[in-house]
Design an enzyme around this catalytic site. Structure first.
Site, mmCIF file in Angstrom:
data_model
loop_
_atom_site.group_PDB
_atom_site.id
_atom_site.type_symbol
_atom_site.label_atom_id
_atom_site.label_comp_id
_atom_site.label_asym_id
_atom_site.label_seq_id
_atom_site.Cartn_x
_atom_site.Cartn_y
_atom_site.Cartn_z
ATOM 1 N N GLU A 166 0.805 3.967 1.837
ATOM 2 C CA GLU A 166 1.298 4.428 3.138
ATOM 3 C C GLU A 166 2.566 3.680 3.537
ATOM 4 O O GLU A 166 3.553 4.298 3.962
ATOM 5 C CB GLU A 166 0.228 4.223 4.226
ATOM 6 N N CYS A 203 -5.846 1.263 5.796
ATOM 7 C CA CYS A 203 -6.268 -0.042 6.316
ATOM 8 C C CYS A 203 -5.580 -0.297 7.655
ATOM 9 O O CYS A 203 -4.676 0.437 8.057
ATOM 10 C CB CYS A 203 -5.921 -1.146 5.316
ATOM 11 N N CYS A 249 -1.701 -0.747 7.416
ATOM 12 C CA CYS A 249 -1.006 0.529 7.255
ATOM 13 C C CYS A 249 -1.099 1.360 8.534
ATOM 14 O O CYS A 249 -0.156 2.070 8.879
ATOM 15 C CB CYS A 249 -1.563 1.296 6.066
ATOM 16 N N HIS A 298 0.819 -1.216 0.000
ATOM 17 C CA HIS A 298 0.000 0.000 0.000
ATOM 18 C C HIS A 298 0.851 1.264 0.000
ATOM 19 O O HIS A 298 2.014 1.256 0.413
ATOM 20 C CB HIS A 298 -0.937 0.001 1.201
#
Length: 166
Positions: free
Chosen positions: A80, A105, A108, A78
């Protein structure tokens, strides 16, 4: 002569960089970017969602449905997490803020907390009712990480690449 009016705010600028970073993603469904900024409004790192270095985006799956092994979910990193991992220079991310178009999420969220980031700015919370997002908020609340949905931002901005526009 007075200074120019109508310039964008810091929040709009950094979210714009996150959105522009998302344009690097090759994911056919969801493009997310992230921009990490310190207390002096200095950009510390950026990232976008994609496969880990060395894992070909032509050989790994981009599917959202099917046998989990054959979907993107076990493989994609992801935005992040990529922004946190892309950070270099030896300085800490402690006290920084992160700008992301989509609420993080739970995986993250853990990385954000562990890195010392203290504030999350986001645009969309479209997965707010999922276990992952609910867990993110629980983690952020417990760790004292503030999260703020940006509102009042422009719906659209255009970047003009023509040489004569400069």
């Amino acid at each position: 002569m007075d200074k120019r009016k109508g310039y964008i705010s810091w929040d709009e600028y950094f979210m714009g960089i996150a959105l522009l970073s998302a344009k690097r993603s090759k994911d056919p469904n969801t493009q997310v970017g992230a921009c990490i900024v310190d207390q002096n409004n200095k950009i510390m790192s950026v990232g976008y969602n994609g496969f880990p270095i060395g894992c070909s985006d032509d050989e790994f799956p981009w599917a959202r449905e099917g046998d989990e092994y054959d979907t993107k979910y076990p493989y994609v990193c992801h935005a992040e997490l990529n922004a946190i991992l892309n950070h270099s220079g030896g300085s800490s991310l402690s006290g920084c803020k992160i700008y992301v178009p989509l609420f993080p999420c739970n995986e993250c969220a853990k990385a954000i907390i562990q890195s010392g980031i203290r504030k999350v700015y986001y645009l969309s919370d479209k997965y707010r009712d999922t276990v992952g997002t609910r867990a993110s908020k629980r983690l952020f609340d417990a760790a004292g990480v503030e999260y703020v949905q940006l509102t009042g931002t422009p719906e659209e901005m255009t970047i003009d690449f023509r040489a004569e526009s400069v």
